[in-house]
Design an enzyme around this catalytic site. Structure first.
Site, PDB file in Angstrom:
ATOM      1  CG  ASN A   1      -2.081  -0.878   1.153  1.00  0.00           C
ATOM      2  OD1 ASN A   1      -2.433  -1.346   0.081  1.00  0.00           O
ATOM      3  ND2 ASN A   1      -2.685  -1.163   2.291  1.00  0.00           N
TER       4      ASN A   1
ATOM      5  CG  ASP B   1       0.413   3.341   4.662  1.00  0.00           C
ATOM      6  OD1 ASP B   1      -0.451   2.722   4.012  1.00  0.00           O
ATOM      7  OD2 ASP B   1       1.041   2.838   5.613  1.00  0.00           O
TER       8      ASP B   1
ATOM      9  CG  ASN C   1       3.845  -2.082   7.489  1.00  0.00           C
ATOM     10  OD1 ASN C   1       4.570  -1.390   6.771  1.00  0.00           O
ATOM     11  ND2 ASN C   1       2.673  -1.661   7.936  1.00  0.00           N
TER      12      ASN C   1
ATOM     13  CG  LEU D   1      -4.484  -9.197  25.170  1.00  0.00           C
ATOM     14  CD1 LEU D   1      -4.307 -10.001  26.449  1.00  0.00           C
ATOM     15  CD2 LEU D   1      -5.958  -9.071  24.829  1.00  0.00           C
TER      16      LEU D   1
ATOM     17  CD  GLU E   1      -1.334   1.431  27.346  1.00  0.00           C
ATOM     18  OE1 GLU E   1      -1.986   1.280  28.417  1.00  0.00           O
ATOM     19  OE2 GLU E   1      -1.098   2.540  26.838  1.00  0.00           O
TER      20      GLU E   1
ATOM     21  N   GLY F   1      -0.086  -6.629  27.019  1.00  0.00           N
ATOM     22  CA  GLY F   1       0.782  -7.705  26.579  1.00  0.00           C
ATOM     23  C   GLY F   1       0.148  -8.597  25.536  1.00  0.00           C
TER      24      GLY F   1
ATOM     25  CG  ASP G   1       1.754  -4.795  10.317  1.00  0.00           C
ATOM     26  OD1 ASP G   1       0.856  -5.654  10.397  1.00  0.00           O
ATOM     27  OD2 ASP G   1       1.574  -3.664   9.835  1.00  0.00           O
TER      28      ASP G   1
ATOM     29  CB  ALA H   1       7.578  -0.815  16.127  1.00  0.00           C
TER      30      ALA H   1
ATOM     31  N   GLY I   1       5.822   6.479  11.805  1.00  0.00           N
ATOM     32  CA  GLY I   1       5.898   5.716  10.567  1.00  0.00           C
ATOM     33  C   GLY I   1       5.501   4.274  10.755  1.00  0.00           C
TER      34      GLY I   1
END
Length: 293
Positions: free
Chosen positions: A10, A12, A42, A212, A214, A216, A243, A273, A278
């Site tokens: 894609n 973005d 990604n 989940l 924050e 984990g 990703d 990440a 980005g």
């Protein structure tokens, strides 16, 4: 340890906003960036940066060649990235002041994969290799069936959660990765433990991974359960969090690590990440992730 990712590609269009635009509202964005994206792209970048031999299979339009160049620079093999008539897939992404995102997708070339294309790609791989999928391309059911017939392992990140998921032979997967929304959609329940219990019972030969945020991530296979806490970090942009998690989880799983080890590595990579703006550009390298473990 070869992975072929039939993945979305894609362009973005990322808009920074104070808050997500509401129905009937017109507002000005704070900024616009045009970036490489697609869950497929990604995840291929994440796998390659995690040190996995990764091949991307997908289609782009004539304006999408910079996506292929991005994969090349990340160390992804792009022999099976081909140009198709029509536009490249794209996404309109809003990122708010807290770093959360809202995404509108247009399939474009991602919706033009054909069974002949799938067969031509998989003919170059063999039993023991791994296929990675998302729910952003056509021919997902065809790919799952072909991979199973060829003795290949298959991982699927079941995103986005929509009617295309219904009826897919998910029981044939080796790994099924979902977040809370996707898990609730498939399981018909919202409590995390109930999601895991339902999907593990429905797909007893599949490792189910539930992220989940924050709180984990958790994993289940049959009666086995594993838990991995999230790592605290300043959140800048969550676009590529899932990703990155998928790529790094598979790195450890494919090399025979325990579920706990795979969840821990994936959580560390995701924390890095989300601390950066980005999508593909935010995915960290393997040595960088090891340094924070």
């Amino acid at each position: 340890m070869r992975v072929v990712n039939f993945g979305s590609l894609n362009i973005d269009y990322v808009y920074r906003v104070d808050h997500f635009v509401q129905p009937g509202e017109t507002m000005s964005a704070q900024s616009l960036q045009i970036q490489c994206g697609g869950k497929g792209l990604n995840q291929s970048v994440a796998l390659a940066r995690a040190g996995v031999e990764t091949w991307h299979a997908g289609l782009i339009g004539p304006e999408g060649h910079f996506l292929k160049e991005t994969l090349d620079r990340a160390g992804v093999h792009t022999r099976f990235v081909e140009e198709s008539a029509g536009s490249t897939g794209h996404a309109i992404i809003q990122v708010d002041s807290t770093g959360q995102n809202s995404i509108l997708l247009h399939d474009g070339a991602n919706g033009r994969l054909t069974p002949d294309f799938v067969t031509a790609v998989l003919d170059q791989f063999s039993a023991g290799d791994t296929v990675l999928l998302q729910n952003e391309t056509s021919c997902v059911e065809e790919i799952i069936h072909q991979a199973a017939r060829r003795g290949m392992r298959t991982a699927m990140n079941a995103a986005p959660a929509n009617e295309k998921l219904v009826g897919l032979p998910l029981e044939a997967l080796s790994w099924l990765l979902v977040n809370e929304v996707e898990g609730a959609f498939l399981a018909g329940t919202e409590a995390p433990e109930a999601i895991l219990d339902t999907l593990a019972a429905r797909y007893p030969e599949t490792t189910v991974v539930l992220t989940l945020g924050e709180q984990g991530a958790a994993a289940a296979r049959g009666g086995w359960r594993a838990w991995g806490p999230a790592r605290k970090t300043a959140v800048v942009d969550t676009t590529a969090a899932g990703d990155t998690f998928t790529g790094y989880f598979l790195r450890r799983a494919l090399e025979g690590g325990t579920l706990e080890e795979a969840l821990s590595l994936a959580a560390a990579a995701s924390a890095l990440a989300v601390s950066r703006p980005g999508a593909a550009d935010a995915v960290p390298g393997y040595e960088e992730v090891l340094r924070i473990l």
